[in-house]
Enzyme design. Structure first.
Site, PDB file in Angstrom:
ATOM      1  CB  SER A 213     -20.995  20.716   6.274  1.00 37.99           C
ATOM      2  OG  SER A 213     -22.396  20.750   6.020  1.00 37.99           O
TER       3      SER A 213
ATOM      4  CG  HIS B 285     -22.711  24.412   2.550  1.00 43.93           C
ATOM      5  ND1 HIS B 285     -22.257  23.239   1.585  1.00 43.93           N
ATOM      6  CD2 HIS B 285     -23.019  23.732   3.401  1.00 43.93           C
ATOM      7  CE1 HIS B 285     -22.298  22.035   2.114  1.00 43.93           C
ATOM      8  NE2 HIS B 285     -22.744  22.374   3.489  1.00 43.93           N
TER       9      HIS B 285
ATOM     10  CG  HIS C 136     -27.733  20.435   1.939  1.00 43.62           C
ATOM     11  ND1 HIS C 136     -26.843  21.561   1.944  1.00 43.62           N
ATOM     12  CD2 HIS C 136     -27.035  19.589   2.248  1.00 43.62           C
ATOM     13  CE1 HIS C 136     -25.849  21.359   2.229  1.00 43.62           C
ATOM     14  NE2 HIS C 136     -25.712  19.831   2.361  1.00 43.62           N
TER      15      HIS C 136
ATOM     16  CE1 TYR D  53     -30.080  21.854   5.347  1.00 41.88           C
ATOM     17  CE2 TYR D  53     -29.582  19.624   5.093  1.00 41.88           C
ATOM     18  CZ  TYR D  53     -29.257  20.854   5.185  1.00 41.88           C
ATOM     19  OH  TYR D  53     -27.786  21.352   5.379  1.00 41.88           O
ATOM     20  CD  GLU D  54     -29.400  24.426   1.360  1.00 40.77           C
ATOM     21  OE1 GLU D  54     -29.275  25.793   1.109  1.00 40.77           O
ATOM     22  OE2 GLU D  54     -28.776  23.583   0.813  1.00 40.77           O
TER      23      GLU D  54
ATOM     24  CB  ALA E 187     -19.812  16.802   7.375  1.00 38.86           C
TER      25      ALA E 187
ATOM     26  CG  MET F 298     -28.724  15.400   6.608  1.00 43.32           C
ATOM     27  SD  MET F 298     -29.224  16.766   7.300  1.00 43.32           S
ATOM     28  CE  MET F 298     -28.870  16.369   9.113  1.00 43.32           C
ATOM     29  CB  SER F 299     -25.354  16.212   0.980  1.00 39.50           C
ATOM     30  OG  SER F 299     -24.324  15.474   1.407  1.00 39.50           O
TER      31      SER F 299
ATOM     32  CG  ASN G 276     -21.681  13.433  13.829  1.00 36.74           C
ATOM     33  OD1 ASN G 276     -21.469  14.208  12.931  1.00 36.74           O
ATOM     34  ND2 ASN G 276     -22.934  12.777  14.181  1.00 36.74           N
TER      35      ASN G 276
ATOM     36  CG  HIS H 219     -24.105  22.657  11.131  1.00 34.97           C
ATOM     37  ND1 HIS H 219     -23.840  21.441  10.130  1.00 34.97           N
ATOM     38  CD2 HIS H 219     -23.802  23.720  10.595  1.00 34.97           C
ATOM     39  CE1 HIS H 219     -23.308  22.150   9.111  1.00 34.97           C
ATOM     40  NE2 HIS H 219     -23.403  23.685   9.303  1.00 34.97           N
TER      41      HIS H 219
END
Ligand SMILES: O=P(O)(O)O[C@H]1O[C@H](CO)[C@@H](O)[C@H]1O
Length: 325
Positions: free
Chosen positions: A70, A101, A123, A125-126, A153, A256-257, A280, A296
């Site tokens: 990201s 992306h 991802h 979640y997509e 990230a 998440m990846s 973060n 994000h």
């Protein structure tokens, strides 16, 4: 930081070939998309067709595949003589839906090496099954890629990590795997790899050590760590209780990846190098501070700030691989 050891810490059936990467179906639309059933992998022949499309369309057989995290799309912008393929024009390719992306495959050279880079990953979640999320890794393999560079990230859970630091991944905790989900679920095609692949030594130690040496010459070694990444399903960021639990499990950074991409790459015997840009800090104690909430926007802003450093690390490591090739 000293040296790392794990103990220490072609012609396509679809579309015309014009070499510009803008191939489309006969009527100018995207060719029909294969839809995997459930979480099952794409058939070998479909992956081969996509790989042929890219190799023929670019005239390049890449050796190194890069997945941009990201906000790290600039890793693909440093590629020379780029041939650009929009995902929506590649037969049977998913589309990117996440900000940061772009959804382009860039093929060209970097430090004299043939490379291909995904400017945009997929991802869970997509709404994509894991086999679809990591399908491009198999495309890379059939294009000729031997080395996967996966970047992401991530939130820093290790209290020693600061925003902007880089964590070289030396292991992972596969939370989606704990829940019974894997990119390798379903029938196994031995042309890619074995039914039961081993994952110890997934992250190439030589490449980690080279990256550490490079970080010294770049003067950034104090902000480079070696650690453990974990992938959750997202799209929610984690609760404090989840972050505490991850920390207790030895996780240093969370995202998440990446994990399913690494599993797919190791299954087909690619050498893997992966790093997290810490965008973060994750709170592991309860407080009322709004600052504790990940966003994000923050992820994207930090990635933009650190993209130059990440690009330099990647190109220097590519140069090292090319030197010893
Ligand atoms: O892992 P990458 O794609 O870098 O992106 C990370 O950033 C997004 C959340 O801000 C999530 O998609 C997370 O996985």
């Amino acid at each position: 930081m000293t040296g790392y050891s794990s103990k220490t810490d072609v012609a396509t059936a679809n579309g015309k070939q014009n070499g510009s990467g803008n191939q489309t179906g006969e009527n100018g639309t995207k060719p029909t998309e294969f839809t995997p059933q459930g979480n099952h992998a794409y058939p070998y022949e479909v992956i081969q067709e996509i790989a042929d499309f890219i190799v023929k369309g670019s005239g390049i057989r890449p050796k190194i595949g890069i997945i941009c995290g990201s906000g790290l799309g600039s890793l693909a912008d440093i590629i020379q003589n780029p041939k650009v393929f929009d995902y929506e024009k590649i037969p049977n390719f998913p589309v990117s839906t996440v900000e940061g992306h772009a959804g382009r495959l860039v093929v060209g050279t970097l430090e004299g090496a043939n490379v291909m880079a995904m400017q945009g990953r997929f991802h869970f979640y997509e709404g994509y099954p894991l086999a679809k999320c990591s399908m491009p890794v198999r495309v890379m393999k059939l294009c000729g890629v031997e080395y996967l560079f996966a970047t992401n990230a991530a939130g820093g859970i290790n209290p020693k990590y600061a925003v902007g630091d880089i964590m070289l991944m030396h292991d992972h905790v596969n939370m989606l795997g704990f829940a019974g989900n894997s990119p390798l679920q379903g029938p196994n095609d031995p042309r890619f790899g074995p039914r039961f692949p081993a994952l110890v030594n997934s992250y190439n130690k030589d490449l980690i050590n080279k990256a550490i040496e490079i970080s010294k010459t770049m003067g950034i070694e104090s902000s480079v760590h070696v650690g453990v990444y974990s992938c959750l399903g997202g799209p929610t960021y984690e609760t404090i209780a989840e972050l505490k639990a991850l920390r207790m499990m030895g996780v240093d950074a969370v995202g998440m990846s990446t994990v399913h991409e690494v599993i797919t790459a190791r299954h087909c015997d690619m050498k893997v190098f992966a790093f997290s840009l810490i965008t973060n800090k994750c709170a592991t104690e309860y407080s009322d501070k709004k600052d504790d909430e990940a966003s994000h926007d923050e992820v994207m802003a930090v990635a933009k700030n650190r993209q130059k450093t990440c690009c330099e690390l990647v190109s220097r490591l590519v140069a090292e691989i090319q030197k010893t090739a």
